[in-house]
Design a protein around this motif. Structure first.
Motif, PDB file in Angstrom:
ATOM      1  N   ASN A 266       0.818  -1.218   0.000  1.00 17.06           N
ATOM      2  CA  ASN A 266       0.000   0.000   0.000  1.00 17.06           C
ATOM      3  C   ASN A 266       0.854   1.272   0.000  1.00 17.06           C
ATOM      4  O   ASN A 266       0.511   2.251  -0.652  1.00 17.06           O
ATOM      5  N   ALA A 267       1.969   1.220   0.734  1.00 15.82           N
ATOM      6  CA  ALA A 267       2.845   2.400   0.781  1.00 15.82           C
ATOM      7  C   ALA A 267       3.448   2.660  -0.603  1.00 15.82           C
ATOM      8  O   ALA A 267       3.505   3.809  -1.058  1.00 15.82           O
ATOM      9  N   ASN A 268       3.888   1.608  -1.286  1.00 11.91           N
ATOM     10  CA  ASN A 268       4.421   1.783  -2.649  1.00 11.91           C
ATOM     11  C   ASN A 268       3.348   2.310  -3.594  1.00 11.91           C
ATOM     12  O   ASN A 268       3.607   3.183  -4.416  1.00 11.91           O
ATOM     13  N   ALA A 269       2.144   1.773  -3.462  1.00 12.81           N
ATOM     14  CA  ALA A 269       1.050   2.195  -4.353  1.00 12.81           C
ATOM     15  C   ALA A 269       0.758   3.683  -4.149  1.00 12.81           C
ATOM     16  O   ALA A 269       0.542   4.418  -5.116  1.00 12.81           O
ATOM     17  N   ARG A 270       0.780   4.129  -2.887  1.00 14.03           N
ATOM     18  CA  ARG A 270       0.519   5.557  -2.619  1.00 14.03           C
ATOM     19  C   ARG A 270       1.575   6.445  -3.271  1.00 14.03           C
ATOM     20  O   ARG A 270       1.264   7.467  -3.873  1.00 14.03           O
ATOM     21  N   LYS A 271       2.854   6.016  -3.151  1.00 14.63           N
ATOM     22  CA  LYS A 271       3.942   6.801  -3.772  1.00 14.63           C
ATOM     23  C   LYS A 271       3.739   6.890  -5.284  1.00 14.63           C
ATOM     24  O   LYS A 271       3.898   7.946  -5.891  1.00 14.63           O
ATOM     25  N   ILE A 272       3.388   5.747  -5.874  1.00 17.40           N
ATOM     26  CA  ILE A 272       3.217   5.697  -7.331  1.00 17.40           C
ATOM     27  C   ILE A 272       2.026   6.550  -7.763  1.00 17.40           C
ATOM     28  O   ILE A 272       2.104   7.279  -8.758  1.00 17.40           O
ATOM     29  N   CYS A 273       0.944   6.514  -7.003  1.00 23.70           N
ATOM     30  CA  CYS A 273      -0.236   7.313  -7.368  1.00 23.70           C
ATOM     31  C   CYS A 273       0.068   8.805  -7.292  1.00 23.70           C
ATOM     32  O   CYS A 273      -0.362   9.576  -8.152  1.00 23.70           O
ATOM     33  N   ARG A 274       0.825   9.202  -6.269  1.00 25.77           N
ATOM     34  CA  ARG A 274       1.200  10.624  -6.158  1.00 25.77           C
ATOM     35  C   ARG A 274       2.048  11.041  -7.364  1.00 25.77           C
ATOM     36  O   ARG A 274       1.823  12.092  -7.968  1.00 25.77           O
ATOM     37  N   ALA A 275       3.029  10.197  -7.711  1.00 21.66           N
ATOM     38  CA  ALA A 275       3.902  10.501  -8.853  1.00 21.66           C
ATOM     39  C   ALA A 275       3.085  10.523 -10.149  1.00 21.66           C
ATOM     40  O   ALA A 275       3.312  11.366 -11.029  1.00 21.66           O
ATOM     41  N   ARG A 276       2.132   9.616 -10.259  1.00 19.44           N
ATOM     42  CA  ARG A 276       1.273   9.538 -11.456  1.00 19.44           C
ATOM     43  C   ARG A 276       0.493  10.844 -11.644  1.00 19.44           C
ATOM     44  O   ARG A 276       0.464  11.412 -12.735  1.00 19.44           O
ATOM     45  N   ASP A 277      -0.076  11.357 -10.535  1.00 21.47           N
ATOM     46  CA  ASP A 277      -0.903  12.537 -10.651  1.00 21.47           C
ATOM     47  C   ASP A 277      -0.056  13.779 -10.963  1.00 21.47           C
ATOM     48  O   ASP A 277      -0.462  14.652 -11.722  1.00 21.47           O
ATOM     49  N   LYS A 278       1.160  13.801 -10.395  1.00 22.38           N
ATOM     50  CA  LYS A 278       2.083  14.901 -10.685  1.00 22.38           C
ATOM     51  C   LYS A 278       2.516  14.859 -12.163  1.00 22.38           C
ATOM     52  O   LYS A 278       2.511  15.873 -12.860  1.00 22.38           O
ATOM     53  N   LEU A 279       2.843  13.647 -12.623  1.00 22.53           N
ATOM     54  CA  LEU A 279       3.257  13.451 -14.014  1.00 22.53           C
ATOM     55  C   LEU A 279       2.137  13.851 -14.973  1.00 22.53           C
ATOM     56  O   LEU A 279       2.386  14.500 -16.002  1.00 22.53           O
ATOM     57  N   SER A 280       0.890  13.503 -14.640  1.00 25.03           N
ATOM     58  CA  SER A 280      -0.210  13.867 -15.561  1.00 25.03           C
ATOM     59  C   SER A 280      -0.331  15.371 -15.688  1.00 25.03           C
ATOM     60  O   SER A 280      -0.559  15.882 -16.771  1.00 25.03           O
ATOM     61  N   ARG A 281      -0.183  16.081 -14.544  1.00 24.01           N
ATOM     62  CA  ARG A 281      -0.312  17.541 -14.614  1.00 24.01           C
ATOM     63  C   ARG A 281       0.789  18.137 -15.494  1.00 24.01           C
ATOM     64  O   ARG A 281       0.528  18.993 -16.333  1.00 24.01           O
TER      65      ARG A 281
END
Ligand SMILES: *Cc1c(COP(=O)(O)O)cnc(C)c1O
Length: 349
Positions: free
Chosen positions: A261-276
């Motif tokens: 879950n901790a890895n998934a949270r990091k990846i989701c944050r990076a994903r949303d930053k990358l999309s912006r």
């Protein structure tokens, strides 16, 4: 005379994403997790008893089955482990489809479903997703196939459809609805269809340890469905489809939900930053609930972009075909990898 059946001669083979031995390549083409698996997995491997290698493994991978059942809060006979979820997709196609038993799925999606329909010589009903990757509920219900596959979140789009719509689809189908949740670990909890597998008679949920748990090379996935469905699928299973190593290592991974879950949270944050960032650069970015993004470059020249990124040591995925030819898909990597992707994109676009 051919050595093979006509349909095997005619069909196209599944083409896996390129794997590269080069270490300085930023490899974002097969949606692997950016972070290492749980230390508990490495410990289980280090402590592995050689005596277990001499013997055949448990044909039902009971140790893993129990660990998965506990995490999902279901009885162990609701879990069927497989050699990756690919193995379960094969078992389902083999058990349920055939020349007079159709397979249906919305497209574009995981092309391995089509591969399995072709092997079974089953008609494949391909229904295009609606606007913004909406579920084509009406058309899939009308197709009323023996098996309907929906990847949710979907690949290559990364988009997800509401569970309520999948419930309605299940209600309207006489056949099985298989909801492939390979990327569910990166989506909000309300997108999980586990409840549908509990409540409906004809729903199978597929999960894998390849993405969320960073264990693509271990080859371990599982189906969740009522025992009456799993008993049928079991007849098409290879005798020892899950080895003793994946069984024990996979159980250790399941028992460390916090790490995943901790890895998934990091990846989701990076994903949303990358999309912006990509939107600022003029890309169209589809809203992703997975660990990857599907994007359309400003000029729509996706194949060129794929090749030029590859020349710069960044490997992304390009799919030919009407719905995808103007888009590329890439996994969200580590911070360093994402920076290299952005840098390469900046020089190409
Ligand atoms: C990655 C993926 C799988 C998982 O495959 P494994 O065989 O478990 O590694 C299944 N379905 C989809 C849609 C995927 O993208």
């Amino acid at each position: 005379m051919s050595w093979f059946r006509d349909n095997i001669d005619r069909m196209a083979a599944y083409v896996p994403g390129e794997q590269t031995g080069e270490t300085d390549v930023v490899k974002l083409n097969t949606n692997e997790n950016a972070y290492p698996p749980s230390p508990r997995v490495m410990q289980a491997l280090a402590e592995f008893d050689p005596e277990l290698l001499r013997r055949y493994p448990d044909a039902m991978a009971t140790r893993f089955r129990r660990a998965a059942a506990k995490v999902l809060d279901v009885d162990a006979d609701w879990i069927l482990p497989g050699n990756g979820s690919d193995d379960l997709i094969m078992m389902i196609a083999r058990a349920c489809t055939g020349p007079k038993r159709r397979m249906a799925y919305p497209t574009p999606t995981f092309t391995f479903y089509r591969t399995q329909a072709d092997i079974e010589n089953a008609p494949a009903v391909e229904v295009p997703f609606g606007e913004d990757f909406a579920l084509p509920l009406e058309e899939l219900a009308e197709a009323n196939a023996a098996v309907t596959f929906v990847a949710n979140p979907n690949s290559p789009s990364g988009t997800a459809v509401p569970v309520e719509q999948l419930g309605e689809l299940a209600e309207r189908l006489d056949g099985l609805l298989v909801i492939d949740e390979a990327y569910i670990d990166f989506a909000e909890p309300e997108f999980s269809s586990l409840r549908l597998a509990m409540e409906r008679e004809n729903v199978i949920v597929l999960r894998t340890l390849s993405k969320g748990y960073s264990l693509a090379a271990l080859r371990l996935g599982f189906a969740v469905a009522r025992p009456a469905i799993l008993e049928g699928l079991l007849k098409t299973k290879a005798i020892y489809n899950v080895g003793a190593v994946p069984c024990l290592a996979g159980a250790a991974a399941m028992e460390d939900q916090d790490h995943k879950n901790a890895n998934a949270r990091k990846i989701c944050r990076a994903r949303d930053k990358l999309s912006r960032r990509l939107e600022q650069m003029g890309f169209r970015v589809w809203p992703s609930r997975a660990n990857f993004l599907m994007v359309r470059p400003p000029a729509g020249d996706a194949e060129r972009l794929y090749r030029e990124l590859k020349d710069r040591g960044v490997l992304v995925r390009y799919f030919a075909g009407a719905a995808t030819a103007d888009k590329v898909r890439f996994a969200v990597g580590s911070e360093q990898e994402n920076d290299r992707l952005l840098e390469a994109l900046g020089t190409v676009v």
